[in-house]
Write a protein that holds these residues in place. Structure first.
Motif, PDB file in Angstrom:
ATOM      1  N   ALA A 180      17.136  62.010  26.510  1.00 17.36           N
ATOM      2  CA  ALA A 180      17.945  60.811  26.287  1.00 17.36           C
ATOM      3  C   ALA A 180      18.240  60.637  24.796  1.00 17.36           C
ATOM      4  O   ALA A 180      19.351  60.266  24.407  1.00 17.36           O
ATOM      5  N   ILE A 181      17.252  60.933  23.967  1.00 15.80           N
ATOM      6  CA  ILE A 181      17.465  60.796  22.520  1.00 15.80           C
ATOM      7  C   ILE A 181      18.511  61.813  22.052  1.00 15.80           C
ATOM      8  O   ILE A 181      19.395  61.501  21.246  1.00 15.80           O
ATOM      9  N   ALA A 182      18.419  63.017  22.603  1.00  9.76           N
ATOM     10  CA  ALA A 182      19.392  64.046  22.216  1.00  9.76           C
ATOM     11  C   ALA A 182      20.804  63.663  22.657  1.00  9.76           C
ATOM     12  O   ALA A 182      21.776  63.817  21.911  1.00  9.76           O
ATOM     13  N   ALA A 183      20.898  63.125  23.883  1.00 14.00           N
ATOM     14  CA  ALA A 183      22.210  62.728  24.396  1.00 14.00           C
ATOM     15  C   ALA A 183      22.804  61.626  23.518  1.00 14.00           C
ATOM     16  O   ALA A 183      24.006  61.599  23.230  1.00 14.00           O
ATOM     17  N   LEU A 184      21.942  60.755  23.064  1.00 13.18           N
ATOM     18  CA  LEU A 184      22.361  59.653  22.210  1.00 13.18           C
ATOM     19  C   LEU A 184      22.934  60.189  20.894  1.00 13.18           C
ATOM     20  O   LEU A 184      24.000  59.759  20.432  1.00 13.18           O
ATOM     21  N   ALA A 185      22.222  61.131  20.333  1.00 15.69           N
ATOM     22  CA  ALA A 185      22.633  61.658  19.032  1.00 15.69           C
ATOM     23  C   ALA A 185      23.989  62.349  19.110  1.00 15.69           C
ATOM     24  O   ALA A 185      24.734  62.405  18.134  1.00 15.69           O
ATOM     25  N   ARG A 186      24.332  62.866  20.286  1.00 18.22           N
ATOM     26  CA  ARG A 186      25.576  63.628  20.437  1.00 18.22           C
ATOM     27  C   ARG A 186      26.810  62.756  20.597  1.00 18.22           C
ATOM     28  O   ARG A 186      27.922  63.221  20.442  1.00 18.22           O
ATOM     29  N   ASP A 187      26.640  61.497  20.970  1.00 15.25           N
ATOM     30  CA  ASP A 187      27.769  60.749  21.503  1.00 15.25           C
ATOM     31  C   ASP A 187      27.899  59.352  20.877  1.00 15.25           C
ATOM     32  O   ASP A 187      27.135  58.446  21.203  1.00 15.25           O
ATOM     33  N   PRO A 188      28.894  59.151  19.986  1.00 14.87           N
ATOM     34  CA  PRO A 188      29.059  57.867  19.302  1.00 14.87           C
ATOM     35  C   PRO A 188      29.235  56.691  20.279  1.00 14.87           C
ATOM     36  O   PRO A 188      28.754  55.583  20.008  1.00 14.87           O
ATOM     37  N   ALA A 189      29.878  56.933  21.419  1.00 18.56           N
ATOM     38  CA  ALA A 189      30.083  55.843  22.374  1.00 18.56           C
ATOM     39  C   ALA A 189      28.744  55.340  22.895  1.00 18.56           C
ATOM     40  O   ALA A 189      28.517  54.139  23.064  1.00 18.56           O
ATOM     41  N   ARG A 190      27.846  56.282  23.146  1.00 19.37           N
ATOM     42  CA  ARG A 190      26.511  55.902  23.605  1.00 19.37           C
ATOM     43  C   ARG A 190      25.768  55.109  22.545  1.00 19.37           C
ATOM     44  O   ARG A 190      25.021  54.189  22.864  1.00 19.37           O
ATOM     45  N   ILE A 191      25.973  55.508  21.306  1.00 20.04           N
ATOM     46  CA  ILE A 191      25.226  54.833  20.242  1.00 20.04           C
ATOM     47  C   ILE A 191      25.602  53.353  20.196  1.00 20.04           C
ATOM     48  O   ILE A 191      24.734  52.491  20.061  1.00 20.04           O
ATOM     49  N   ALA A 192      26.885  53.050  20.365  1.00 16.67           N
ATOM     50  CA  ALA A 192      27.319  51.654  20.336  1.00 16.67           C
ATOM     51  C   ALA A 192      26.621  50.857  21.447  1.00 16.67           C
ATOM     52  O   ALA A 192      26.112  49.755  21.225  1.00 16.67           O
ATOM     53  N   GLN A 193      26.596  51.443  22.639  1.00 16.63           N
ATOM     54  CA  GLN A 193      25.952  50.767  23.760  1.00 16.63           C
ATOM     55  C   GLN A 193      24.448  50.612  23.518  1.00 16.63           C
ATOM     56  O   GLN A 193      23.857  49.552  23.756  1.00 16.63           O
ATOM     57  N   PHE A 194      23.851  51.688  23.038  1.00 12.30           N
ATOM     58  CA  PHE A 194      22.411  51.667  22.791  1.00 12.30           C
ATOM     59  C   PHE A 194      22.063  50.592  21.760  1.00 12.30           C
ATOM     60  O   PHE A 194      21.102  49.841  21.907  1.00 12.30           O
ATOM     61  N   ARG A 195      22.896  50.530  20.730  1.00  9.70           N
ATOM     62  CA  ARG A 195      22.682  49.546  19.674  1.00  9.70           C
ATOM     63  C   ARG A 195      22.631  48.133  20.277  1.00  9.70           C
ATOM     64  O   ARG A 195      21.712  47.357  20.019  1.00  9.70           O
ATOM     65  N   ALA A 196      23.624  47.847  21.120  1.00  8.27           N
ATOM     66  CA  ALA A 196      23.694  46.516  21.742  1.00  8.27           C
ATOM     67  C   ALA A 196      22.469  46.274  22.637  1.00  8.27           C
ATOM     68  O   ALA A 196      21.855  45.203  22.587  1.00  8.27           O
ATOM     69  N   ASP A 197      22.108  47.285  23.433  1.00  8.10           N
ATOM     70  CA  ASP A 197      20.984  47.116  24.357  1.00  8.10           C
ATOM     71  C   ASP A 197      19.663  46.957  23.604  1.00  8.10           C
ATOM     72  O   ASP A 197      18.794  46.177  24.010  1.00  8.10           O
ATOM     73  N   ALA A 198      19.508  47.713  22.528  1.00  2.00           N
ATOM     74  CA  ALA A 198      18.251  47.646  21.774  1.00  2.00           C
ATOM     75  C   ALA A 198      18.103  46.283  21.102  1.00  2.00           C
ATOM     76  O   ALA A 198      17.015  45.713  21.062  1.00  2.00           O
ATOM     77  N   VAL A 199      19.204  45.750  20.614  1.00  2.00           N
ATOM     78  CA  VAL A 199      19.139  44.419  19.991  1.00  2.00           C
ATOM     79  C   VAL A 199      18.813  43.375  21.056  1.00  2.00           C
ATOM     80  O   VAL A 199      17.989  42.489  20.861  1.00  2.00           O
ATOM     81  N   GLU A 217      21.011  61.246  12.391  1.00  2.74           N
ATOM     82  CA  GLU A 217      21.228  62.326  11.430  1.00  2.74           C
ATOM     83  C   GLU A 217      20.113  63.356  11.518  1.00  2.74           C
ATOM     84  O   GLU A 217      20.350  64.554  11.530  1.00  2.74           O
ATOM     85  N   ALA A 218      18.906  62.858  11.586  1.00  3.59           N
ATOM     86  CA  ALA A 218      17.767  63.774  11.627  1.00  3.59           C
ATOM     87  C   ALA A 218      17.812  64.635  12.888  1.00  3.59           C
ATOM     88  O   ALA A 218      17.537  65.835  12.850  1.00  3.59           O
ATOM     89  N   ILE A 219      18.181  64.028  14.007  1.00  5.47           N
ATOM     90  CA  ILE A 219      18.225  64.799  15.253  1.00  5.47           C
ATOM     91  C   ILE A 219      19.343  65.833  15.192  1.00  5.47           C
ATOM     92  O   ILE A 219      19.167  66.988  15.570  1.00  5.47           O
ATOM     93  N   LYS A 220      20.497  65.418  14.676  1.00  4.22           N
ATOM     94  CA  LYS A 220      21.612  66.362  14.580  1.00  4.22           C
ATOM     95  C   LYS A 220      21.222  67.558  13.724  1.00  4.22           C
ATOM     96  O   LYS A 220      21.573  68.695  14.022  1.00  4.22           O
ATOM     97  N   SER A 221      20.475  67.299  12.665  1.00  2.00           N
ATOM     98  CA  SER A 221      20.133  68.390  11.756  1.00  2.00           C
ATOM     99  C   SER A 221      19.207  69.403  12.417  1.00  2.00           C
ATOM    100  O   SER A 221      19.046  70.513  11.962  1.00  2.00           O
ATOM    101  N   LEU A 222      18.573  69.009  13.517  1.00  4.08           N
ATOM    102  CA  LEU A 222      17.738  69.962  14.241  1.00  4.08           C
ATOM    103  C   LEU A 222      18.587  71.022  14.924  1.00  4.08           C
ATOM    104  O   LEU A 222      18.153  72.153  15.093  1.00  4.08           O
ATOM    105  N   GLY A 223      19.782  70.638  15.336  1.00  2.00           N
ATOM    106  CA  GLY A 223      20.665  71.553  16.050  1.00  2.00           C
ATOM    107  C   GLY A 223      20.071  71.895  17.407  1.00  2.00           C
ATOM    108  O   GLY A 223      18.901  72.209  17.524  1.00  2.00           O
ATOM    109  N   GLY A 224      20.848  71.813  18.463  1.00  2.91           N
ATOM    110  CA  GLY A 224      20.372  72.290  19.759  1.00  2.91           C
ATOM    111  C   GLY A 224      19.395  71.366  20.465  1.00  2.91           C
ATOM    112  O   GLY A 224      18.633  71.810  21.305  1.00  2.91           O
ATOM    113  N   GLY A 225      19.370  70.094  20.127  1.00  2.76           N
ATOM    114  CA  GLY A 225      18.627  69.168  20.962  1.00  2.76           C
ATOM    115  C   GLY A 225      17.147  69.088  20.649  1.00  2.76           C
ATOM    116  O   GLY A 225      16.672  69.674  19.693  1.00  2.76           O
TER     117      GLY A 225
END
Ligand code: HEC
Ligand code: HEC
Length: 599
Positions: A180-199, A217-225
């Motif tokens: 789920a964290i990896a999916a989040l890092a890949r997709d800006p649309a998810r991040i917006a939703q996650f942001r709202a839900d987390a708040v 950023e840190a997850i993306k820099s790992l490359g490959g999930g």
């Protein structure tokens, strides 16, 4: 590499997780937390346990209010901000903490609605830190009760087993979170939703953008999930985890910042029952641990990702003292838990649910037990009141050697701790003693309440514990490779069986084979899953033979006795001193290990 335990019809390949380095999402989440601040109140719907339809309670000598507190007491593991965990969704958009999904992974729920201890209505064993201890942000963690609470079910009635073996699929859960964290890092649309839900779930709105960005950023820099140093080359599945290896990996690999120190998790073991543990002279399946409970719980908390500061994460250099030994372990809580568990009694057989005990048969079983089993399994009472448990050499008991062998034989580069490049797992006590002493300083523990330093052993066998309440802890043997007590007392056993269900088999004592979508197959021909040893056979040459072939009548009589075994009718003997551990003075036994268990 392949996986040996799988969902029926579908390769369970996701149990194999790639090994990389110390930059795991967990780690990053942990380090990012340092900058976090206050939480706004969070209220979330409470999830009650509604399946099966009815539940009965067995009196195990701890009242319900205390049990409830125990279920949710934070021991100091630090996984991810609680509001984030609650808001996370998987690839398909489903909440990873959805009660139904968690139930399918084997988690159990507490009945009591409690906005303070369990504000998110999570299952038993999920904890939320006191924000005062975690920079103002409540952090999710796991506690004892997640892994050590069991349940048996029979025709629609559930019987909760406090301190029993849980049937959770912990690796499956961790994998969902990482996915789920990896999916989040890949997709800006998810991040917006996650942001709202987390708040909405309580995360401070003025922090979330910058905190999230850092993590993404840190997850993306790992490359490959996602990846972390827990590669399950023999999948644990439900009710098992290669826990002591996970602790070795976490401390020697993660906490020391030496990724090469991690080994595959390939000897998964059951979550053992917790009644009477405080009295046992040796703990853990291979009996490496004396009854120093604080040290044991510190080690366990480290394995489940308590936060440490042994080294500086960026440089890998040792931190200065006292920071080096400071951790997130909650000393007062683990001591409270331990004292609470001293009152936990083995569950007695619930005849109203599982059927009456045939007393005449149980008496015959008692005699058979005294004649055939008591010399290993009886209570051996020491003058101190502790029970001396016998550790039976592998050569004699012949069960899967993995847990004991890996503990004693694998080596780690622990130069940073001054232990050289070939340290053994049992030298973990050096770090654990230092951490415990630091906790005493930080908690201002009076000298007379301090536990002495602990020394770990590396015996070449498994302990034979007293079997009161064992009916409630299937599957059997340390690695859960035998489905029923009947099979354990037989001279042949099924080489593979399905498991995952909690539906009980009161005739053979064990869980039934389940056909449901979440059932898994245990394949016992694989090292780590071997179902060998503890044999009752007339074949005197078979390795791991411990007695003659038993007739079916004898097996059923023994089963009847095990159903009825209690603190009054269990064989007991006074002994003057502890038995020596096998191979206690032989550090080289793993090198000479030559047992080839029969298939
Ligand atoms: C992530 C799951 C998990 C958590 C959380 C956990 N344990 Fe365990 N525990 C295990 C496993 C697996 C073992 C067996 C490891 C082995 O011996 O190889 C174990 C072993 C033990 C033992 C030894 C039992 C015996 O028969 O020798 C005790 C006692 C124990 N745990 C108590 C606790 C307490 C108390 C806590 C909380 C402070 C705790 N555990 C938290 C999984 C867990
Ligand atoms: C030679 C010593 C010895 C004898 C005799 C012996 N056992 Fe065991 N037993 C052990 C050991 C050691 C283990 C743990 C092995 C392991 O987990 O790999 C064990 C495990 C068990 C377990 C599984 C416990 C669990 O929680 O998974 C049961 C049940 C059991 N024994 C029943 C019996 C019965 C019944 C008899 C007599 C008919 C008997 N044993 C005789 C040594 C013995």
């Amino acid at each position: 590499m392949s996986s040996y335990l799988y969902h029926e019809g579908k390769a369970h390949a996701h149990q194999i997780i790639r090994r990389t380095n110390d930059r795991s999402p967990w780690r990053m989440l942990q380090s990012f937390l340092v900058s976090a601040i206050t939480l706004t109140a969070a209220t979330v719907a409470f999830a009650a346990d509604d399946a099966p339809t009815k539940r009965v309670t067995i009196d195990q000598s701890i009242d319900q209010a205390t049990l409830h507190r125990y279920h949710f007491t934070d021991q100091g593991t630090r996984l991810i901000p609680a509001a984030w965990l609650d808001a996370l969704v998987d690839e398909s958009g489903k909440r990873v903490m959805d009660p139904e999904a968690l139930r399918r992974l084997g988690f159990l729920f507490d009945d009591v609605k409690d906005d303070v201890r369990n504000p998110y209505g999570w299952p038993i064993g999920f904890t939320v830190s006191d924000p005062k201890t975690t920079g103002g942000i409540p952090i999710a963690g796991l506690s004892c009760a997640a892994c050590h609470t069991g349940q048996v079910e029979y025709k629609g009635t559930a019987v909760r087993i406090e301190g029993g073996q849980s049937m959770i699929d912990l690796a499956g859960w961790a994998e969902n979170i990482l996915g789920a964290i990896a999916a989040l890092a890949r997709d800006p649309a998810r991040i917006a939703q996650f942001r709202a839900d987390a708040v909405k779930a309580g995360y401070p709105a003025d922090r979330i953008d910058q905190d999230l960005e850092a993590v993404v950023e840190a997850i993306k820099s790992l490359g490959g999930g996602p990846s972390f140093y827990e590669i399950h080359t023999v999948a644990a599945g439900r009710g098992r985890y290669d826990a002591v290896q996970a602790i070795g990996n976490q401390v020697f690999g993660g906490d020391l910042g030496v990724p090469a120190n991690s080994y595959p998790l390939d000897a998964p073991v059951n979550y053992p029952q917790l009644w009477d543990i405080w009295r046992l002279s040796w703990l853990q399946f291979n009996g490496f641990l004396p009854p120093n409970s604080t040290s044991r719980n510190i080690g366990e908390a480290l394995g489940v990702r308590a936060q440490t500061h042994i080294v500086d994460r960026r440089t890998g250099e040792l931190n200065p003292e006292p920071l080096r030994w400071q951790t997130s372990v909650q000393l007062d809580n683990i001591i409270w838990i331990e004292n609470t568990l001293k009152n936990l009694k083995a569950p007695s057989w619930p005849a109203d649910v599982l059927g009456p005990i045939d007393q005449a048969k149980a008496e015959r079983g008692h005699e058979l037990f005294v004649a055939n089993c008591a010399h290993c399994h009886q209570i051996r009472e020491l003058p101190s009141g502790l029970w001396d448990v016998i550790v039976v050499p592998l050569r004699e008991v012949g069960t899967d050697p993995g847990q004991a062998l890996h503990w004693a034989g694998r080596t780690y580069d622990a130069s940073k701790l001054g232990l050289g490049k070939q340290a053994n797992a049992h030298q973990l006590n050096v770090a654990i003693n230092a951490i415990r002493r630091q906790l005493y300083v930080d908690y201002k523990t009076p000298a007379d309440e301090q536990e002495p330093d602990v020394h770990f052993a590396a015996p070449c066998g498994y302990k034979a514990r007293p079997l009161i309440g064992v009916w409630a802890t299937p599957p059997f043997l340390h690695n859960g490779s035998v489905r029923t007590v009947f099979d354990l007392l037989s001279d042949t056993r099924p080489g593979r069986f399905r498991f995952g269900s909690r539906e009980y088999d009161p005739v053979h004592l064990g869980y039934t084979e389940d056909d449901g979508p979440d059932s898994m197959v245990l394949e016992t021909s694989i090292a780590g899953n071997h179902n060998t040893g503890h044999w009752w056979t007339d074949d005197t040459k078979r390795p791991g033979r411990i007695g003659r072939k038993l007739t079916d009548d004898e097996k059923y009589a023994l089963i009847e006795y095990l159903k009825s075994a209690n603190y009054d009718n269990y064989p007991r003997n006074k002994v003057a001193k502890e038995q020596a551990l096998p191979c206690a003075n032989d550090k080289n036994w793993p090198k000479r290990f030559s047992i080839r268990p029969a298939k």
